[in-house]
Design a protein around this motif. Sequence first.
Motif, PDB file in Angstrom:
ATOM      1  N   LYS A   8       0.703  -1.248   0.069  1.00 15.35           N
ATOM      2  CA  LYS A   8      -0.348   0.128   0.167  1.00 15.35           C
ATOM      3  C   LYS A   8       1.100   1.526  -0.056  1.00 15.35           C
ATOM      4  O   LYS A   8       1.522   1.382   1.064  1.00 15.35           O
ATOM      5  N   VAL A  11      -0.904   5.807   3.372  1.00 15.93           N
ATOM      6  CA  VAL A  11      -1.859   4.861   4.848  1.00 15.93           C
ATOM      7  C   VAL A  11      -2.938   5.397   5.124  1.00 15.93           C
ATOM      8  O   VAL A  11      -2.951   6.714   5.012  1.00 15.93           O
ATOM      9  N   GLU A  12      -3.908   5.435   5.993  1.00 14.54           N
ATOM     10  CA  GLU A  12      -4.842   6.110   6.453  1.00 14.54           C
ATOM     11  C   GLU A  12      -3.849   7.050   7.246  1.00 14.54           C
ATOM     12  O   GLU A  12      -3.694   6.392   7.923  1.00 14.54           O
ATOM     13  N   ASN A  19      -8.718  -0.361   7.409  1.00 14.50           N
ATOM     14  CA  ASN A  19      -8.631  -0.814   6.093  1.00 14.50           C
ATOM     15  C   ASN A  19      -9.645  -0.743   5.397  1.00 14.50           C
ATOM     16  O   ASN A  19      -9.724  -0.021   4.258  1.00 14.50           O
ATOM     17  N   ASN A  22     -12.568   1.276   3.936  1.00 14.92           N
ATOM     18  CA  ASN A  22     -12.132   2.024   3.039  1.00 14.92           C
ATOM     19  C   ASN A  22     -12.299   1.935   1.541  1.00 14.92           C
ATOM     20  O   ASN A  22     -12.459   3.230   0.435  1.00 14.92           O
ATOM     21  N   LYS A  60      -0.768  12.471   4.782  1.00 16.96           N
ATOM     22  CA  LYS A  60      -1.524  11.308   3.714  1.00 16.96           C
ATOM     23  C   LYS A  60      -2.898  11.285   3.825  1.00 16.96           C
ATOM     24  O   LYS A  60      -3.769  11.502   4.451  1.00 16.96           O
ATOM     25  N   GLU A  62      -7.073   9.877   2.894  1.00 16.03           N
ATOM     26  CA  GLU A  62      -7.343   8.836   3.853  1.00 16.03           C
ATOM     27  C   GLU A  62      -7.304   7.774   2.597  1.00 16.03           C
ATOM     28  O   GLU A  62      -7.652   6.057   2.924  1.00 16.03           O
ATOM     29  N   ILE A  64      -6.599   4.766  -0.003  1.00 14.56           N
ATOM     30  CA  ILE A  64      -5.133   3.651   0.647  1.00 14.56           C
ATOM     31  C   ILE A  64      -4.947   3.217  -1.549  1.00 14.56           C
ATOM     32  O   ILE A  64      -6.055   2.997  -1.635  1.00 14.56           O
ATOM     33  N   ASP A  66      -2.910   0.933  -3.925  1.00 13.90           N
ATOM     34  CA  ASP A  66      -2.073  -0.031  -4.229  1.00 13.90           C
ATOM     35  C   ASP A  66      -1.008   0.121  -5.128  1.00 13.90           C
ATOM     36  O   ASP A  66      -1.235   1.476  -6.318  1.00 13.90           O
TER      37      ASP A  66
END
Length: 167
Positions: A8, A11-12, A19, A22, A60, A62, A64, A66
Amino acid sequence: MLVNKNIKTAVELKPDSPNNENLDKKFNITDILTIWGIWARQQTLMHNKPYITTLACDHKPELILDDFEIVLIDSLITKLGRLKSIKSQNEYKVLKLFYFGELITIHDRSVIALQTISNIANKMHCDETNIKEIKRNAENYVIGLLAMQTMLTGIESDLFNRINLNN
């Protein structure tokens, strides 16, 4: 570059929320491009560590994503930058300055500094309203390419499904 879909990139922001929560949320394209900017700065720093630092404030979001999704967004933005029209070049420049930043030299040290709408307007010698419109058009172009990819491949993109198209 090898892509691992299990890694990931962002990050949140809220550590107490799980997770998987999300995946059901809808996000604005600006959230996605903000994460792309963070990723692109990290890649630049990783490859040029002794020479470049960053002045960017990497909060960051929230959301996510990849690595596959980040590389997809990077390729769409690169595609925009390769188009030959002046309009496309301006859109690419605004996206890159706003979300990635600009490489500048301060006291013999290279840094990446995020640019505001007013800074970009000054650099491009136009008013802020035009820059906001160029930025919005570029963001819509990225959304359109994501939709086109879904249409051409027949594979529905999870990333495209998570974009809130009402904003």
